[in-house]
Write a protein that holds these residues in place. Structure first.
Motif, mmCIF file in Angstrom:
data_model
loop_
_atom_site.group_PDB
_atom_site.id
_atom_site.type_symbol
_atom_site.label_atom_id
_atom_site.label_comp_id
_atom_site.label_asym_id
_atom_site.label_seq_id
_atom_site.Cartn_x
_atom_site.Cartn_y
_atom_site.Cartn_z
ATOM 1 N N ASP A 15 5.128 -12.143 -3.790
ATOM 2 C CA ASP A 15 5.049 -10.753 -4.365
ATOM 3 C C ASP A 15 3.857 -10.140 -3.652
ATOM 4 O O ASP A 15 3.896 -8.844 -3.266
ATOM 5 N N PHE A 16 2.641 -10.808 -3.732
ATOM 6 C CA PHE A 16 1.426 -10.002 -3.199
ATOM 7 C C PHE A 16 1.560 -10.000 -1.630
ATOM 8 O O PHE A 16 1.524 -8.676 -1.124
ATOM 9 N N ARG A 17 1.817 -10.998 -0.882
ATOM 10 C CA ARG A 17 2.102 -10.725 0.524
ATOM 11 C C ARG A 17 3.003 -9.723 0.956
ATOM 12 O O ARG A 17 3.139 -9.321 1.907
ATOM 13 N N GLY A 18 4.126 -9.678 0.209
ATOM 14 C CA GLY A 18 5.121 -8.781 0.412
ATOM 15 C C GLY A 18 4.964 -7.349 0.231
ATOM 16 O O GLY A 18 5.892 -6.428 0.085
ATOM 17 N N SER A 19 3.767 -7.230 -0.720
ATOM 18 C CA SER A 19 3.607 -5.747 -1.154
ATOM 19 C C SER A 19 3.009 -4.829 -0.017
ATOM 20 O O SER A 19 2.377 -5.142 0.838
ATOM 21 N N ALA A 20 3.572 -3.638 -0.361
ATOM 22 C CA ALA A 20 2.969 -2.448 0.444
ATOM 23 C C ALA A 20 1.243 -2.585 0.621
ATOM 24 O O ALA A 20 0.764 -2.187 1.231
ATOM 25 N N GLU A 21 0.657 -2.747 -0.540
ATOM 26 C CA GLU A 21 -0.656 -2.619 -0.892
ATOM 27 C C GLU A 21 -1.389 -4.087 -0.110
ATOM 28 O O GLU A 21 -2.403 -3.661 0.690
ATOM 29 N N TYR A 22 -0.848 -4.842 0.134
ATOM 30 C CA TYR A 22 -1.335 -6.151 0.947
ATOM 31 C C TYR A 22 -1.125 -5.654 2.337
ATOM 32 O O TYR A 22 -2.071 -5.985 3.265
ATOM 33 N N GLN A 23 -0.043 -4.904 2.991
ATOM 34 C CA GLN A 23 0.314 -4.573 4.135
ATOM 35 C C GLN A 23 -1.050 -3.610 4.535
ATOM 36 O O GLN A 23 -1.493 -3.612 5.515
ATOM 37 N N GLU A 24 -1.335 -2.702 3.674
ATOM 38 C CA GLU A 24 -2.304 -1.763 3.982
ATOM 39 C C GLU A 24 -3.818 -2.479 4.150
ATOM 40 O O GLU A 24 -4.456 -2.037 5.035
ATOM 41 N N TRP A 25 -3.834 -3.302 2.938
ATOM 42 C CA TRP A 25 -5.248 -4.125 3.032
ATOM 43 C C TRP A 25 -5.484 -4.827 4.448
ATOM 44 O O TRP A 25 -6.488 -4.882 4.995
ATOM 45 N N ALA A 27 -3.992 -4.370 7.223
ATOM 46 C CA ALA A 27 -4.043 -3.587 8.529
ATOM 47 C C ALA A 27 -5.701 -2.945 8.555
ATOM 48 O O ALA A 27 -6.064 -2.714 9.518
ATOM 49 N N LEU A 28 -6.125 -2.663 7.126
ATOM 50 C CA LEU A 28 -7.521 -2.182 7.197
ATOM 51 C C LEU A 28 -8.542 -3.249 7.761
ATOM 52 O O LEU A 28 -9.465 -2.717 8.237
ATOM 53 N N LEU A 29 -8.450 -4.432 7.371
ATOM 54 C CA LEU A 29 -9.386 -5.261 7.407
ATOM 55 C C LEU A 29 -9.132 -6.407 8.793
ATOM 56 O O LEU A 29 -9.930 -7.186 8.990
ATOM 57 N N ASP A 30 -7.967 -6.280 9.101
ATOM 58 C CA ASP A 30 -7.377 -7.253 10.353
ATOM 59 C C ASP A 30 -8.506 -7.078 11.351
ATOM 60 O O ASP A 30 -8.867 -8.336 12.114
ATOM 61 N N HIS A 31 -8.970 -6.115 11.911
ATOM 62 C CA HIS A 31 -9.659 -6.273 12.928
ATOM 63 C C HIS A 31 -10.974 -7.058 12.620
ATOM 64 O O HIS A 31 -11.904 -7.071 13.839
#
Length: 51
Positions: A15-25, A27-31
Motif C-alpha cells: 500500500d505505502f510503497r505502491g502509492s503516488a505519495e511514496y514515489q514523490e517522497w 524522488a525528492l529524497l533519493d539523491h
C-alpha cells in the motif's frame, strides 16, 4: 534509526510503497542517500514486553 509501526507488512510493502505519495517522497529524497537505507521488518511477539 526510524521506527514505524504498520498494521500489516502489506500496508508498508504494497500500500505505502505502491502509492503516488511514496514515489514523490522517494524522488525528492533519493539523491540524499548513498546507498538507499536498508529496511528491516520485525514482528511483535509479546505485547507485554514493550517498554
Amino acid at each position: 534509526m526510524l521506527l514505524v509501526k504498520w498494521e500489516t507488512l502489506e500496508a508498508h510493502t504494497v500500500d505505502f510503497r505502491g502509492s503516488a505519495e511514496y514515489q514523490e517522497w522517494k524522488a525528492l529524497l533519493d539523491h540524499y542517500y548513498d546507498p538507499f537505507p536498508a529496511v528491516e521488518h520485525y514482528e511483535l511477539v509479546d505485547e507485554n514486553s514493550i517498554l
